[in-house]
Design an enzyme around this catalytic site. Structure first.
Site, PDB file in Angstrom:
ATOM      1  N   ASN A   1       1.057  -1.317   0.155  1.00 56.59           N
ATOM      2  CA  ASN A   1       0.149  -0.346   0.459  1.00 56.59           C
ATOM      3  C   ASN A   1       1.278   1.600  -0.022  1.00 56.59           C
ATOM      4  OD1 ASN A   1       1.220   0.364   2.649  1.00 56.59           O
ATOM      5  ND2 ASN A   1      -0.720  -0.191   3.798  1.00 56.59           N
TER       6      ASN A   1
ATOM      7  N   GLY B   1      -5.043   3.433  -2.455  1.00 54.90           N
ATOM      8  CA  GLY B   1      -6.107   3.779  -1.264  1.00 54.90           C
ATOM      9  C   GLY B   1      -7.334   3.602  -2.474  1.00 54.90           C
TER      10      GLY B   1
ATOM     11  N   ASP C   1      -6.255  -7.120   2.082  1.00 59.15           N
ATOM     12  CA  ASP C   1      -5.834  -8.399   2.039  1.00 59.15           C
ATOM     13  C   ASP C   1      -7.539  -8.955   0.971  1.00 59.15           C
ATOM     14  OD1 ASP C   1      -4.657  -8.029   3.962  1.00 59.15           O
ATOM     15  OD2 ASP C   1      -5.899  -8.290   5.582  1.00 59.15           O
TER      16      ASP C   1
ATOM     17  N   SER D   1     -15.887  -8.174   6.720  1.00 60.47           N
ATOM     18  CA  SER D   1     -16.271  -7.665   5.677  1.00 60.47           C
ATOM     19  C   SER D   1     -16.196  -8.290   4.251  1.00 60.47           C
ATOM     20  CB  SER D   1     -15.585  -6.532   5.999  1.00 60.47           C
ATOM     21  OG  SER D   1     -14.099  -6.571   5.800  1.00 60.47           O
TER      22      SER D   1
HETATM   23  O1  RIB Z   1      -5.140  -6.517   6.778  1.00 59.29           O
HETATM   24  C1  RIB Z   1      -5.301  -6.541   8.464  1.00 59.29           C
HETATM   25  C2  RIB Z   1      -4.996  -7.054   8.972  1.00 59.29           C
HETATM   26  O2  RIB Z   1      -3.966  -6.787   9.524  1.00 59.29           O
HETATM   27  C3  RIB Z   1      -5.675  -7.950  10.500  1.00 59.29           C
HETATM   28  O3  RIB Z   1      -6.708  -8.532  10.329  1.00 59.29           O
HETATM   29  C4  RIB Z   1      -4.538  -7.487  11.390  1.00 59.29           C
HETATM   30  O4  RIB Z   1      -4.443  -8.320  12.187  1.00 59.29           O
HETATM   31  C5  RIB Z   1      -3.185  -7.111  11.048  1.00 59.29           C
HETATM   32  O5  RIB Z   1      -2.294  -8.115  10.773  1.00 59.29           O
END
Ligand code: RIB
Length: 318
Positions: free
Chosen positions: A187, A225, A257, A296
């Site tokens: 990011n 973003g 993620d 989410s």
């Molecule tokens: O990317 C978000 C994640 O980063 C969260 O769920 C937290 O656990 C960290 O690892």
């Protein structure tokens, strides 16, 4: 559908979410107005997102033999995430991430690796021995450095195509560690941390991508973003604007993620990098409209419906 199998490797955490009006200033004490706990970790989030998107995957992470570990194993069972490659250790507890979530929806995370950081040589050997079974490796950097180094090295030497989420920044890893990766994707904050280039506009974003490309990876995808994503393939820069038609942004946790999962899912189905980024943008645009990490993450149907809506609005023609 013909799809390649994905190995997700990365962190699994208990997320402790602290809801705050704004980030504290240095030296300031601030009252947290809500505290919640949930399953998270960059690896878990991608594994669950990929499962909901219908990908074919295994997930490797390391948990402690404790109550949090048991809770997480149960959650995997409910989500349909295979536990076959989940490692258990008794020297460290399950990892914990402390997430400060501002009213604006943006977050800052402190991650205590715990078991995630505790891979033994035997654990590493287990992962390496299975790498050749997969077409794609979808990995983050929130676990043992020894394991990360060994897996990156093996995937470069004829292993699966590596799609690497560059978070969190691990200063101990030189950029060359990512040589041969198919995708390196930080990011904005991570790209700045890795290159020393502060991203303020398109020009600085391109400079940071170009610097990361020097690692010897094949493609850099900046998760930008609100701006969406910027791809650099060594020749051209392509900008994929974020899709804003999914709703109001309430929490950006796990949006990156979710993007990585959407990207890898689509790649594993044989789509081009550009088509996969667009799919990932749509998936992430849904994730940011909902609270929490795992809750989410959208399923396949939701992403397809939103992609249809985006298509009707001309999003893919931009
Ligand atoms: O990317 C978000 C994640 O980063 C969260 O769920 C937290 O656990 C960290 O690892």
């Amino acid at each position: 559908m013909n799809r390649e199998k994905i190995l997700v490797v990365g962190s699994s955490n208990t997320d402790v979410i602290l809801r705050i009006p704004r980030y504290p200033l240095q030296g300031e004490s601030l009252v947290v107005y809500k505290r919640e706990q949930a399953l998270g970790g960059k690896g878990s989030n991608r594994a669950v997102a990929l499962t909901r998107l219908g990908a074919d995957l295994d997930f490797c992470c390391k948990l402690g033999k404790d109550a949090s570990g048991e809770f997480i194993l149960d959650a995997y069972e409910k989500e349909g995430v295979s536990r076959e490659m989940v490692l258990l250790g008794d020297t460290e507890g399950t990892g914990t991430a402390y997430i400060m979530l501002e009213d604006s929806g943006s977050n800052t995370i402190l991650s205590y690796l715990g078991a995630n950081g505790d891979y033994t040589q035997k654990d590493i050997d287990v992962v390496l021995s299975k790498l050749s079974h997969y077409g794609y490796l979808c990995m983050d950097l929130e676990f043992s450095l020894e394991a990360i180094r060994a897996i990156l090295k093996a995937s470069k030497e004829g292993g699966p195509k590596a799609v690497i989420d560059a978070g969190p920044v691990r200063k101990e890893l030189p950029l060359e560690a990512f040589r041969g990766a198919y995708v390196l994707s930080p990011n904005e904050t991570e790209a700045s941390g890795m290159t020393g280039i502060k991203i303020t506009d398109r020009d600085s974003a391109e400079k940071a991508c170009a610097a990361l490309y020097q690692s010897g990876c094949e493609n850099v995808i900046l998760k930008w973003g609100k701006q969406g994503a910027l791809l650099y393939d060594g020749t051209d820069f392509s900008h994929f604007p974020a899709y804003s038609g999914s709703g109001k942004v309430v929490d950006t946790t796990a949006a990156g993620d979710c993007f990585m999962a959407g990207l890898t899912c689509r790649l594993s189905e044989g789509y081009s990098l550009k088509e996969s980024i667009q799919f990932a943008n749509i998936a992430a645009s849904i994730a940011v409209t909902r609270l929490g990490a795992i809750p989410s993450l959208p399923n396949r149907k939701e992403v397809e419906l939103m992609a249809e809506k985006a298509g009707q609005e001309g999003y893919f023609d931009r």
